[in-house]
Design a protein around this motif. Structure first.
Motif, PDB file in Angstrom:
ATOM      1  N   SER A 184       3.051  17.255   7.228  1.00 29.85           N
ATOM      2  CA  SER A 184       2.261  18.187   8.043  1.00 29.85           C
ATOM      3  C   SER A 184       0.767  17.957   7.802  1.00 29.85           C
ATOM      4  N   PRO A 185      -0.069  18.390   8.746  1.00 32.56           N
ATOM      5  CA  PRO A 185      -1.520  18.233   8.550  1.00 32.56           C
ATOM      6  C   PRO A 185      -2.015  18.828   7.229  1.00 32.56           C
ATOM      7  N   SER A 186      -1.492  19.967   6.819  1.00 29.89           N
ATOM      8  CA  SER A 186      -1.944  20.573   5.555  1.00 29.89           C
ATOM      9  C   SER A 186      -1.520  19.739   4.349  1.00 29.89           C
ATOM     10  N   SER A 187      -0.404  19.038   4.452  1.00 30.40           N
ATOM     11  CA  SER A 187       0.065  18.201   3.345  1.00 30.40           C
ATOM     12  C   SER A 187      -0.743  16.921   3.195  1.00 30.40           C
ATOM     13  N   ILE A 188      -1.410  16.494   4.253  1.00 30.05           N
ATOM     14  CA  ILE A 188      -2.236  15.284   4.169  1.00 30.05           C
ATOM     15  C   ILE A 188      -3.347  15.498   3.148  1.00 30.05           C
ATOM     16  N   SER A 189      -3.983  16.634   3.208  1.00 26.97           N
ATOM     17  CA  SER A 189      -5.060  16.952   2.267  1.00 26.97           C
ATOM     18  C   SER A 189      -4.532  16.985   0.834  1.00 26.97           C
ATOM     19  N   ILE A 190      -3.332  17.505   0.650  1.00 25.04           N
ATOM     20  CA  ILE A 190      -2.717  17.554  -0.685  1.00 25.04           C
ATOM     21  C   ILE A 190      -2.510  16.138  -1.214  1.00 25.04           C
ATOM     22  N   GLY A 191      -2.010  15.247  -0.362  1.00 27.10           N
ATOM     23  CA  GLY A 191      -1.804  13.856  -0.772  1.00 27.10           C
ATOM     24  C   GLY A 191      -3.096  13.159  -1.156  1.00 27.10           C
ATOM     25  N   LEU A 192      -4.155  13.460  -0.432  1.00 28.12           N
ATOM     26  CA  LEU A 192      -5.452  12.845  -0.736  1.00 28.12           C
ATOM     27  C   LEU A 192      -6.090  13.427  -1.995  1.00 28.12           C
ATOM     28  N   ASN A 193      -5.648  14.630  -2.403  1.00 30.58           N
ATOM     29  CA  ASN A 193      -6.157  15.236  -3.637  1.00 30.58           C
ATOM     30  C   ASN A 193      -5.469  14.692  -4.884  1.00 30.58           C
ATOM     31  N   ASP A 194      -4.407  13.943  -4.719  1.00 28.26           N
ATOM     32  CA  ASP A 194      -3.692  13.358  -5.850  1.00 28.26           C
ATOM     33  C   ASP A 194      -4.686  12.519  -6.667  1.00 28.26           C
ATOM     34  N   PRO A 195      -4.818  12.776  -7.964  1.00 30.36           N
ATOM     35  CA  PRO A 195      -5.774  12.030  -8.784  1.00 30.36           C
ATOM     36  C   PRO A 195      -5.520  10.517  -8.801  1.00 30.36           C
ATOM     37  N   ALA A 196      -4.269  10.120  -8.535  1.00 34.18           N
ATOM     38  CA  ALA A 196      -3.941   8.700  -8.518  1.00 34.18           C
ATOM     39  C   ALA A 196      -4.470   8.002  -7.256  1.00 34.18           C
ATOM     40  N   VAL A 197      -4.817   8.780  -6.242  1.00 38.20           N
ATOM     41  CA  VAL A 197      -5.318   8.210  -4.987  1.00 38.20           C
ATOM     42  C   VAL A 197      -6.840   8.140  -5.068  1.00 38.20           C
ATOM     43  N   THR A 198      -7.347   6.950  -5.335  1.00 34.68           N
ATOM     44  CA  THR A 198      -8.798   6.770  -5.433  1.00 34.68           C
ATOM     45  C   THR A 198      -9.360   5.903  -4.314  1.00 34.68           C
ATOM     46  N   GLU A 205     -13.205   5.265  -0.571  1.00 38.42           N
ATOM     47  CA  GLU A 205     -13.093   5.417  -2.025  1.00 38.42           C
ATOM     48  C   GLU A 205     -13.621   6.788  -2.432  1.00 38.42           C
ATOM     49  N   LYS A 206     -13.009   7.387  -3.476  1.00 36.76           N
ATOM     50  CA  LYS A 206     -13.474   8.688  -3.987  1.00 36.76           C
ATOM     51  C   LYS A 206     -14.790   8.505  -4.702  1.00 36.76           C
ATOM     52  N   LEU A 209       0.835  -1.195   0.000  1.00 35.51           N
ATOM     53  CA  LEU A 209       0.000   0.000   0.000  1.00 35.51           C
ATOM     54  C   LEU A 209       0.874   1.251   0.000  1.00 35.51           C
ATOM     55  N   ARG A 210       0.471   2.257  -0.740  1.00 34.70           N
ATOM     56  CA  ARG A 210       1.228   3.518  -0.819  1.00 34.70           C
ATOM     57  C   ARG A 210       0.953   4.352   0.429  1.00 34.70           C
ATOM     58  N   ASP A 211       1.981   4.642   1.173  1.00 31.43           N
ATOM     59  CA  ASP A 211       1.863   5.392   2.425  1.00 31.43           C
ATOM     60  C   ASP A 211       1.891   6.879   2.120  1.00 31.43           C
ATOM     61  N   ILE A 212       0.719   7.505   2.042  1.00 33.71           N
ATOM     62  CA  ILE A 212       0.631   8.890   1.571  1.00 33.71           C
ATOM     63  C   ILE A 212       0.881   9.936   2.654  1.00 33.71           C
ATOM     64  N   THR A 213       1.048   9.511   3.903  1.00 31.01           N
ATOM     65  CA  THR A 213       1.319  10.500   4.957  1.00 31.01           C
ATOM     66  C   THR A 213       2.758  10.419   5.473  1.00 31.01           C
ATOM     67  N   LEU A 214       3.567   9.593   4.853  1.00 31.97           N
ATOM     68  CA  LEU A 214       4.943   9.398   5.325  1.00 31.97           C
ATOM     69  C   LEU A 214       5.907  10.375   4.653  1.00 31.97           C
ATOM     70  N   ALA A 215       6.630  11.136   5.464  1.00 33.70           N
ATOM     71  CA  ALA A 215       7.657  12.049   4.951  1.00 33.70           C
ATOM     72  C   ALA A 215       9.046  11.414   5.064  1.00 33.70           C
ATOM     73  N   ILE A 216       9.328  10.784   6.222  1.00 29.64           N
ATOM     74  CA  ILE A 216      10.618  10.146   6.461  1.00 29.64           C
ATOM     75  C   ILE A 216      10.347   8.735   6.978  1.00 29.64           C
ATOM     76  N   SER A 217      10.960   7.746   6.370  1.00 31.99           N
ATOM     77  CA  SER A 217      10.696   6.345   6.732  1.00 31.99           C
ATOM     78  C   SER A 217      11.108   6.061   8.178  1.00 31.99           C
ATOM     79  N   PRO A 218      10.498   5.024   8.777  1.00 34.34           N
ATOM     80  CA  PRO A 218      10.893   4.646  10.143  1.00 34.34           C
ATOM     81  C   PRO A 218      12.386   4.313  10.255  1.00 34.34           C
ATOM     82  N   ILE A 219      12.947   3.721   9.225  1.00 31.81           N
ATOM     83  CA  ILE A 219      14.374   3.365   9.272  1.00 31.81           C
ATOM     84  C   ILE A 219      15.225   4.628   9.341  1.00 31.81           C
TER      85      ILE A 219
END
Length: 141
Positions: free
Chosen positions: A78-92, A140-141, A57-67
């Motif tokens: 950031s919280p504002s970037s979460i909305s941007i990631g969810l607006n990505d047309p590829a994320v359905t 789902e969108k 699964l594509r982790d759309i809220t991850l900026a830096i990996s756990p490793i």
């Protein structure tokens, strides 16, 4: 008497976590383009423990990996970037991996509250699976 107790404890329905069952659902129901959101962040450790189930699964809220972050949750956007990631047309479609009871309320921090609010504004819930230690919600969108 002890055999009865042991038999009951060994029944998968009584296990404290049912990660294998959860990953079976994801393997069966997911699509290659599906994304994932973890609530709270430290649930992301499940992807390390069960990479065959959650790793696709594509982790759309991850900026830096756990490793790289040297912790189990990594560092999230950031919280504002979460909305941007969810607006990505590829994320359905998005999987929300949550606690045993979907966690909502005043104890959510701004990051996790942003995840829920953004998901529920932009997506509709199409599936829900509950396990002893976690729940999966498919949007789902």
């Amino acid at each position: 008497m002890l055999i009865t107790v042991q038999t009951r404890l060994r029944n998968p329905e009584n296990w404290p976590d049912q990660l294998r069952e959860a990953t079976d659902v994801i393997q069966r129901e997911s699509r290659s383009s599906d994304a994932v959101v973890w609530l709270p962040t430290n649930r992301r450790a499940l992807a390390v423990v069960y990479p065959h189930g959650f790793g696709g699964l594509r982790d759309i809220t991850l900026a830096i990996s756990p490793i790289k972050a040297e912790n189990f949750g990594g560092v999230e956007v950031s919280p504002s970037s979460i909305s941007i990631g969810l607006n990505d047309p590829a994320v359905t479609r998005v999987w929300l991996v949550d606690g045993e009871i979907p966690w909502r309320g005043p104890s959510l921090d701004s990051l996790n509250l942003s995840k829920i609010n953004s998901l529920e504004r932009k997506f509709r819930r199409i599936g829900f699976w509950w396990f002893n230690s976690l729940s999966l919600t498919l949007y789902e969108k």
